[in-house]
Design an enzyme around this catalytic site. Structure first.
Site: not given
Length: 337
Positions: A106, A181, A302
């Protein structure tokens, strides 16, 4: 439709705002810290607003949040193996921040989820409200090459759609993979979301290893616990559920507006549809959630490119070249009853 903007706090002397959009049925609250969805509220049985995503009531809690709650994840959402990639025979080293795996997750130690975005534009009319955020990710930030100009636009429509538009440009070749997210729990209470029913328009899922790094192969979901080609509960046995953290290869449809996923809650009769221009959906059932939440309290859908694409030439490319524009859209639409 009305838009409100209030000063919510500060982070390193930068102002953090809480921006709320409402169409009379659905209320969307955002903050420029992490370009984050703070809440998505809809009227419950007694007219009281019910929040359908996990979130916090103060900016300080987002600053210290370890779960990427509601944020924009990037510069590269999901994982890159060995925390590195190569572009034009040059190696780039990233933060190995995914526990002790040695992989990158991420966007690194301080990804976009911990950045303060600028509020560029606010547009309001009878049919929709839009808020546009901007962040400049400097060349070398978290190891990524190129100055990346990033624009994120959230739009709330009168049809209860939340549209997320992503746009980015760079001055050097770089890898980009962006997603939102948010953790969804359509019931709007503190319990598990595992009783939600799910449909995903995908016949295949990426095969991966124990650290969620793809092998490069696609495997069929048919007759497996990952098969959501027809509606079913996320699990029928919560006490023996190991969780799902898998990327689905979405079926290609001629209709670009085709629904790629649907979540519905039998308890509240609310539902959520997902449409996207992106090739995959990562289904994450909140296996690693902890205080102040509980395990499996929310699920993530996602929309994104595939994990570890920089090392997988057979996957859709995430390489953004100078002169090109990264442009994608995801639409979440909510239905009450």
């Amino acid at each position: 439709m009305p838009i409100s903007k209030t000063l919510w706090g500060h982070h390193f002397d930068e102002a953090l705002y809480l921006i709320t959009l409402s169409n009379g049925t659905l209320q969307l609250s955002l903050t420029n810290f992490g370009c984050t969805v703070v809440s998505i509220k809809i009227a419950g049985e007694n007219g009281k607003l019910v929040n359908m995503v996990l979130g916090y009531d103060s900016p300080e809690k987002y600053i210290h949040d370890p779960y990427y709650t509601g944020c924009i994840a990037g510069r590269y959402a999901n994982r890159i193996s060995k925390a590195s990639f190569q572009i034009d025979q040059r190696d780039y080293k990233l933060a190995p921040n995914d526990g002790n795996t040695g992989n990158h997750l991420h966007g690194g130690n301080t990804g976009f989820n911990k950045k303060v975005f600028s509020l560029l534009d606010v547009v309001s009319n009878d049919d929709m409200d839009s808020v546009q955020f901007y962040y400049k990710s400097a060349d070398g930030e978290e190891g990524y090459p190129g100055n990346l100009d990033l624009y994120i636009t959230y739009t709330l429509t009168s049809q209860n759609e939340i549209i997320i538009d992503y746009a980015a440009t760079t001055d050097k070749a770089t890898h980009v993979n962006l997603t939102n997210h948010s953790y969804f729990n359509l019931s709007g209470f503190g319990g598990s979301a595992l009783a939600h029913e799910l449909y995903i328009n995908a016949d295949e899922v990426l095969e991966d290893d124990r650290n969620y790094i793809p092998t490069g192969k696609m495997i069929t979901v048919k007759n497996s616990e990952l098969d959501f080609t027809s509606f079913r509960k996320i699990t029928f046995n919560p006490n023996n559920f190991k969780g799902i953290n898998s990327c689905y290869k979405l079926n290609i449809e001629e209709d670009n507006n085709a629904i790629k996923a649907i979540v519905r809650d039998p308890l509240s009769h609310r539902s959520l549809t997902v449409r996207t221009s992106l090739p995959g959906i990562m289904l994450y059932t909140g296996d690693f959630l902890g205080e102040p939440f509980i395990k499996h309290q929310g699920i993530c859908l996602e929309a994104q490119f595939f994990p570890d694409s920089p090392h997988q030439p057979g996957f859709p490319s995430t390489l953004l070249q100078p002169g090109n524009v990264y442009r994608h859209q995801t639409i979440y639409q909510f239905f009450n009853q």
